[in-house]
Motif scaffolding. Structure first.
Motif, PDB file in Angstrom:
ATOM      1  N   ARG A 204       0.851  -1.197   0.000  1.00  0.00           N
ATOM      2  CA  ARG A 204       0.000   0.000   0.000  1.00  0.00           C
ATOM      3  C   ARG A 204       0.883   1.243   0.000  1.00  0.00           C
ATOM      4  O   ARG A 204       1.949   1.262   0.606  1.00  0.00           O
ATOM      5  CB  ARG A 204      -0.873   0.038   1.262  1.00  0.00           C
ATOM      6  CG  ARG A 204      -1.941  -1.035   1.302  1.00  0.00           C
ATOM      7  CD  ARG A 204      -2.640  -0.938   2.629  1.00  0.00           C
ATOM      8  NE  ARG A 204      -3.565   0.184   2.606  1.00  0.00           N
ATOM      9  CZ  ARG A 204      -4.875   0.039   2.616  1.00  0.00           C
ATOM     10  NH1 ARG A 204      -5.407  -1.161   2.675  1.00  0.00           N
ATOM     11  NH2 ARG A 204      -5.665   1.080   2.590  1.00  0.00           N
ATOM     12  N   VAL A 205       0.392   2.280  -0.680  1.00  0.00           N
ATOM     13  CA  VAL A 205       1.120   3.547  -0.680  1.00  0.00           C
ATOM     14  C   VAL A 205       0.972   4.191   0.696  1.00  0.00           C
ATOM     15  O   VAL A 205      -0.146   4.363   1.185  1.00  0.00           O
ATOM     16  CB  VAL A 205       0.537   4.496  -1.758  1.00  0.00           C
ATOM     17  CG1 VAL A 205       1.203   5.863  -1.681  1.00  0.00           C
ATOM     18  CG2 VAL A 205       0.714   3.921  -3.139  1.00  0.00           C
ATOM     19  N   VAL A 206       2.122   4.546   1.304  1.00  0.00           N
ATOM     20  CA  VAL A 206       2.060   5.170   2.639  1.00  0.00           C
ATOM     21  C   VAL A 206       2.904   6.447   2.690  1.00  0.00           C
ATOM     22  O   VAL A 206       3.403   6.817   3.741  1.00  0.00           O
ATOM     23  CB  VAL A 206       2.519   4.192   3.754  1.00  0.00           C
ATOM     24  CG1 VAL A 206       1.532   3.080   3.967  1.00  0.00           C
ATOM     25  CG2 VAL A 206       3.917   3.651   3.454  1.00  0.00           C
ATOM     26  N   GLY A 207       3.047   7.096   1.554  1.00  0.00           N
ATOM     27  CA  GLY A 207       3.791   8.344   1.573  1.00  0.00           C
ATOM     28  C   GLY A 207       4.532   8.564   0.279  1.00  0.00           C
ATOM     29  O   GLY A 207       4.301   7.851  -0.711  1.00  0.00           O
ATOM     30  N   ALA A 208       5.382   9.586   0.277  1.00  0.00           N
ATOM     31  CA  ALA A 208       6.122   9.902  -0.948  1.00  0.00           C
ATOM     32  C   ALA A 208       7.542  10.321  -0.624  1.00  0.00           C
ATOM     33  O   ALA A 208       7.811  10.955   0.401  1.00  0.00           O
ATOM     34  CB  ALA A 208       5.411  11.027  -1.691  1.00  0.00           C
ATOM     35  N   GLU A 209       8.446   9.916  -1.535  1.00  0.00           N
ATOM     36  CA  GLU A 209       9.822  10.413  -1.483  1.00  0.00           C
ATOM     37  C   GLU A 209       9.814  11.755  -2.196  1.00  0.00           C
ATOM     38  O   GLU A 209       9.359  11.852  -3.342  1.00  0.00           O
ATOM     39  CB  GLU A 209      10.778   9.466  -2.224  1.00  0.00           C
ATOM     40  CG  GLU A 209      10.798   8.040  -1.718  1.00  0.00           C
ATOM     41  CD  GLU A 209      11.432   7.917  -0.331  1.00  0.00           C
ATOM     42  OE1 GLU A 209      11.880   8.947   0.229  1.00  0.00           O
ATOM     43  OE2 GLU A 209      11.451   6.797   0.200  1.00  0.00           O
ATOM     44  N   CYS A 210      10.311  12.783  -1.507  1.00  0.00           N
ATOM     45  CA  CYS A 210      10.147  14.144  -2.039  1.00  0.00           C
ATOM     46  C   CYS A 210      11.488  14.845  -2.197  1.00  0.00           C
ATOM     47  O   CYS A 210      12.477  14.463  -1.577  1.00  0.00           O
ATOM     48  CB  CYS A 210       9.302  14.968  -1.081  1.00  0.00           C
ATOM     49  SG  CYS A 210       7.706  14.251  -0.763  1.00  0.00           S
ATOM     50  N   LYS A 211      11.449  15.886  -3.006  1.00  0.00           N
ATOM     51  CA  LYS A 211      12.643  16.726  -3.144  1.00  0.00           C
ATOM     52  C   LYS A 211      12.228  18.188  -3.048  1.00  0.00           C
ATOM     53  O   LYS A 211      11.280  18.620  -3.719  1.00  0.00           O
ATOM     54  CB  LYS A 211      13.302  16.449  -4.494  1.00  0.00           C
ATOM     55  CG  LYS A 211      14.592  17.205  -4.664  1.00  0.00           C
ATOM     56  CD  LYS A 211      15.365  16.684  -5.847  1.00  0.00           C
ATOM     57  CE  LYS A 211      16.672  17.461  -5.927  1.00  0.00           C
ATOM     58  NZ  LYS A 211      17.518  17.000  -6.990  1.00  0.00           N
ATOM     59  N   ASP A 212      12.941  18.925  -2.204  1.00  0.00           N
ATOM     60  CA  ASP A 212      12.735  20.373  -2.127  1.00  0.00           C
ATOM     61  C   ASP A 212      13.468  20.997  -3.313  1.00  0.00           C
ATOM     62  O   ASP A 212      14.708  20.942  -3.384  1.00  0.00           O
ATOM     63  CB  ASP A 212      13.304  20.890  -0.794  1.00  0.00           C
ATOM     64  CG  ASP A 212      13.147  22.404  -0.661  1.00  0.00           C
ATOM     65  OD1 ASP A 212      12.826  23.064  -1.668  1.00  0.00           O
ATOM     66  OD2 ASP A 212      13.347  22.903   0.465  1.00  0.00           O
ATOM     67  N   LEU A 213      12.735  21.557  -4.247  1.00  0.00           N
ATOM     68  CA  LEU A 213      13.365  22.054  -5.472  1.00  0.00           C
ATOM     69  C   LEU A 213      14.053  23.405  -5.257  1.00  0.00           C
ATOM     70  O   LEU A 213      14.727  23.907  -6.151  1.00  0.00           O
ATOM     71  CB  LEU A 213      12.326  22.145  -6.603  1.00  0.00           C
ATOM     72  CG  LEU A 213      11.653  20.813  -6.966  1.00  0.00           C
ATOM     73  CD1 LEU A 213      10.647  20.992  -8.088  1.00  0.00           C
ATOM     74  CD2 LEU A 213      12.675  19.743  -7.354  1.00  0.00           C
ATOM     75  N   ILE A 214      13.897  23.967  -4.068  1.00  0.00           N
ATOM     76  CA  ILE A 214      14.628  25.216  -3.775  1.00  0.00           C
ATOM     77  C   ILE A 214      15.989  24.883  -3.158  1.00  0.00           C
ATOM     78  O   ILE A 214      17.017  25.363  -3.605  1.00  0.00           O
ATOM     79  CB  ILE A 214      13.810  26.138  -2.852  1.00  0.00           C
ATOM     80  CG1 ILE A 214      12.537  26.595  -3.579  1.00  0.00           C
ATOM     81  CG2 ILE A 214      14.640  27.352  -2.425  1.00  0.00           C
ATOM     82  CD1 ILE A 214      11.610  27.473  -2.771  1.00  0.00           C
ATOM     83  N   SER A 215      16.002  23.991  -2.159  1.00  0.00           N
ATOM     84  CA  SER A 215      17.276  23.693  -1.475  1.00  0.00           C
ATOM     85  C   SER A 215      17.979  22.469  -2.067  1.00  0.00           C
ATOM     86  O   SER A 215      19.152  22.247  -1.821  1.00  0.00           O
ATOM     87  CB  SER A 215      17.007  23.440   0.004  1.00  0.00           C
ATOM     88  OG  SER A 215      16.278  22.226   0.158  1.00  0.00           O
ATOM     89  N   ILE A 221       7.720  12.055   3.175  1.00  0.00           N
ATOM     90  CA  ILE A 221       6.522  12.429   3.942  1.00  0.00           C
ATOM     91  C   ILE A 221       5.676  11.172   4.046  1.00  0.00           C
ATOM     92  O   ILE A 221       5.405  10.518   3.031  1.00  0.00           O
ATOM     93  CB  ILE A 221       5.724  13.552   3.239  1.00  0.00           C
ATOM     94  CG1 ILE A 221       6.592  14.797   3.040  1.00  0.00           C
ATOM     95  CG2 ILE A 221       4.470  13.901   4.045  1.00  0.00           C
ATOM     96  CD1 ILE A 221       5.907  15.925   2.285  1.00  0.00           C
ATOM     97  N   ARG A 222       5.254  10.858   5.270  1.00  0.00           N
ATOM     98  CA  ARG A 222       4.482   9.624   5.462  1.00  0.00           C
ATOM     99  C   ARG A 222       3.024   9.957   5.764  1.00  0.00           C
ATOM    100  O   ARG A 222       2.726  10.908   6.503  1.00  0.00           O
ATOM    101  CB  ARG A 222       5.095   8.799   6.598  1.00  0.00           C
ATOM    102  CG  ARG A 222       6.511   8.328   6.261  1.00  0.00           C
ATOM    103  CD  ARG A 222       7.036   7.385   7.304  1.00  0.00           C
ATOM    104  NE  ARG A 222       6.279   6.144   7.344  1.00  0.00           N
ATOM    105  CZ  ARG A 222       6.591   5.054   6.647  1.00  0.00           C
ATOM    106  NH1 ARG A 222       7.636   5.068   5.837  1.00  0.00           N
ATOM    107  NH2 ARG A 222       5.875   3.961   6.747  1.00  0.00           N
ATOM    108  N   ALA A 223       2.137   9.151   5.174  1.00  0.00           N
ATOM    109  CA  ALA A 223       0.707   9.397   5.391  1.00  0.00           C
ATOM    110  C   ALA A 223      -0.054   8.087   5.209  1.00  0.00           C
ATOM    111  O   ALA A 223       0.328   7.255   4.386  1.00  0.00           O
ATOM    112  CB  ALA A 223       0.193  10.421   4.395  1.00  0.00           C
ATOM    113  N   THR A 224      -1.135   7.949   5.949  1.00  0.00           N
ATOM    114  CA  THR A 224      -1.937   6.726   5.839  1.00  0.00           C
ATOM    115  C   THR A 224      -2.599   6.630   4.464  1.00  0.00           C
ATOM    116  O   THR A 224      -2.735   5.549   3.901  1.00  0.00           O
ATOM    117  CB  THR A 224      -3.028   6.737   6.937  1.00  0.00           C
ATOM    118  OG1 THR A 224      -2.412   7.134   8.143  1.00  0.00           O
ATOM    119  CG2 THR A 224      -3.663   5.381   7.120  1.00  0.00           C
ATOM    120  N   GLN A 225      -3.027   7.787   3.931  1.00  0.00           N
ATOM    121  CA  GLN A 225      -3.669   7.816   2.610  1.00  0.00           C
ATOM    122  C   GLN A 225      -2.955   8.826   1.724  1.00  0.00           C
ATOM    123  O   GLN A 225      -2.524   9.880   2.219  1.00  0.00           O
ATOM    124  CB  GLN A 225      -5.140   8.261   2.735  1.00  0.00           C
ATOM    125  CG  GLN A 225      -5.976   7.403   3.665  1.00  0.00           C
ATOM    126  CD  GLN A 225      -6.205   6.021   3.070  1.00  0.00           C
ATOM    127  OE1 GLN A 225      -6.388   5.873   1.869  1.00  0.00           O
ATOM    128  NE2 GLN A 225      -6.183   5.007   3.924  1.00  0.00           N
TER     129      GLN A 225
END
Ligand code: FAD
Length: 553
Positions: A204-215, A221-225
């Motif tokens: 199940r999807v429980v979040g996303a791998e993210c990139k701050d495009l400024i820094s 970020i983890r989330a149940t939905q």
């Protein structure tokens, strides 16, 4: 903490990294913003990210109407017309300074799309479906009265007109104010953060791998939905999630052009026929009139769709055909924008025939994607998504979530009882500013952009030394940084103020002051300043220069 202040970005990021959210929304256009407000107000711990500025996708590039979509009636999309028609009145009530009543003139011409009786009947059905109050319901006009309303129309082919109720808005500001309102319910929204991949646990999807495009920093970020409201990018995320199905997006490009009001002095908004059977809008706004839109299939890059020479010529010809004394040429076009409709593909249908209905896709790993739909329907689309999320969360957490109540949540800057109160407030703003050289256009600009938040801007204005246009610009910049997450010069000139489209002269005039102000407040180094100078130049070029389309080069 005020997370909508750009100066608190690192604290906001820490909060995103260190929390476990109920819901993560990818995409900060109108759809994502609506979902954030609905979810947060029902008590869900909500996060939202956008890889660009909020509303930098389709939600700053629409016709800027809160409308029922008269043409969808012709396509017999009754449910859609009813839903968005009724939504108009709700959004108008929640933000009467930003969603403004606008009568639309529908000229009847020889050989036009609609005859007199079909128009009269169609507009009546439209009013009934949308639940329009009787004082505002459509009226049919004679040829003479039509010409009094709009003397520029071509007299010899005119047979009369219908006059009916619509609303005009600023799409980007509406998106932003909905998000700011969501933040009052503790939603954590951030711009310039891209979801690069999903995080999975037990399939199940429980979040996303993210990139701050400024820094350049990476984090998760983890989330149940997780909901993808990524507009034209929805299929990219579905591909990443390995959940593409037969149903896919079909992108079409829509272009608008902006002409100084003195060159195209339209008295009022008009929805008129084009010789190819399509219909387009001409809408006066402040010191300009804007015209759109085109509708052509699109397969190019999605961040910066280009207004081509052919798009401009199509719109100019359409205007010149029905307003023969206007005589527009390409040199009269001072600005433009191009947007992408994220429609659902239907085999064998052309761009204009595709439905504007929204659709939910739910993947095996439980990613919810929403695509299609209209700005006007953002609140109902959000309700459908959040109902689905609430059901899942209730099961998982054994909690009960409230039913939707966004229909009763005033959008930030709103808080006016009636449209008349907006006019009174505007007059009051004018009286305060007139001694310093401001006119009714300036007052209208401030109040329709910021609503009651104009007070905060004006108080700052009177506290600083320059009581002139430059001082007001600095006051707006201060507000943009501290309350509206301005992180780049074009965030301010495009999505926060609409100046790029409706007052491009002021962008050219004030770009240096804005960059200097932002660089001081946001601690930009020389490399970043040089980059910003380049971005502003690019944005002005993209809005005001029209290359031939590649197929014609
Ligand atoms: P978008 O506004 O495009 O938002 C999607 C966001 O997702 C973008 O900001 C993007 O940066 C972000 N994103 C994508 N991928 C990622 C990722 N990996 N990580 C983080 N963020 C990501 N509707 C009306 O009601 N009235 C009108 O007058 C009207 N006119 C229109 C005219 C035109 C020419 C067009 C094109 C549309 C018009 N519409 C109108 C429709 C309306 O504009 C859209 O339905 C609406 O804006 C779509 O909003 P959205 O939030 O779904 O998409």
């Amino acid at each position: 903490m005020n997370f909508f202040s750009s100066t608190n970005r690192s604290q906001l990021k820490n909060h995103l990294i260190n929390s476990e959210f109920d819901l993560l929304i990818i995409g900060g256009g109108a759809t994502g913003a609506g979902i954030a407000l609905d979810a947060a107000s029902r008590g869900m711990k909500t996060a939202l990210i956008d890889k660009q500025d909020f509303a930098a996708g389709t939600s700053s590039r629409s016709t800027k109407l809160i409308h029922g979509g008269l043409r969808y009636l012709k396509q017999l999309e009754i449910a859609l017309v009813r839903e968005v028609g009724r939504e108009r009145a709700i959004v108008h009530r929640l933000a009467p300074h930003l969603v403004v009543s606008e009568k639309m003139l529908l000229p009847l011409i020889e050989g036009g799309t609609y005859g007199k009786y079909a128009t009269s009947l169609g507009l009546m059905v439209y009013d009934v479906l949308a639940g329009v109050e009787s004082v505002d319901q459509r009226i049919m006009l004679s040829k003479e009265t039509t010409l009094e309303k709009e003397p520029l129309l071509k007299e010899d082919i005119l047979e009369g007109a219908g006059l009916y109720a619509e609303y005009r808005t600023d799409d980007a500001r509406l998106t932003l104010e909905v998000l700011k309102t969501a933040s009052l319910y503790d939603a954590a929204a951030i711009n310039y953060v891209e979801a690069l991949d999903f995080i999975y646990e037990n399939d199940r999807v429980v979040g996303a791998e993210c990139k701050d495009l400024i820094s350049g920093e990476s984090f998760s970020i983890r989330a149940t939905q997780v909901v993808s409201a990524a507009g034209p990018w929805v299929d990219e995320l579905r591909t990443l999630n390995k959940s593409m199905s037969n149903k896919r997006l079909h992108l079409t490009k829509g272009v608008h052009i902006v002409i100084p009001h003195e060159k195209f002095p339209a008295n009022q908004s008009i929805y008129f026929d084009v010789s190819d059977g399509r219909m387009i809008f001409a809408i006066p706004r402040g010191k300009v009139t804007y015209v759109g839109t085109t509708d052509t299939d699109y397969h190019d890059e999605k961040e910066n769709p280009v207004t081509n020479k052919e798009d401009v010529e199509y719109l100019i010809n359409a205007v010149n055909n029905i307003f023969p004394t206007v005589n527009l040429t390409i040199d009269d076009v001072v600005s433009s924008w191009a947007g992408l409709r994220p429609l659902i593909h239907e085999e064998g249908k052309s761009a204009s025939e595709l439905s504007r209905k929204d659709e939910l896709f739910i993947s095996e790993t439980k990613l919810i994607s929403i695509a299609g739909g209209k700005l006007t329907g953002y609140r109902k689309m959000a309700e459908r998504v959040v109902d689905t999320v609430a059901k899942r969360l209730s099961k998982k957490k054994n909690t009960h979530y409230k039913k939707v109540f966004t229909q009763d949540i005033t959008i930030s800057g709103g808080g006016f009882e009636t449209p008349h109160d907006v006019e009174v407030y505007k007059q009051n703003v004018l009286e305060q500013l007139a001694p310093h050289g401001f006119d009714h256009h300036d007052a209208a600009y401030l109040v329709h952009n910021y609503g009651q938040q104009t007070d905060t801007i004006i108080n700052y204005f009177f506290d600083q030394k320059k009581l002139n246009q430059e001082g007001m610009l600095r006051s707006e910049l201060w507000f943009g940084i501290n309350f509206e997450m301005v992180n780049s010069t074009m965030d301010f000139f495009s999505r926060r103020t609409g100046r790029l489209y409706f007052d491009i002269g002021s962008v050219k005039m004030y770009q240096d002051i804005a960059i200097e102000y932002l660089s001081t407040e946001l601690n930009w180094n020389q490399e970043r300043i040089d980059q910003e100078i380049k971005w502003v130049k690019q944005a002005i070029t993209l809005a005001s220069e029209f290359p031939p389309s590649e197929s014609n080069v």
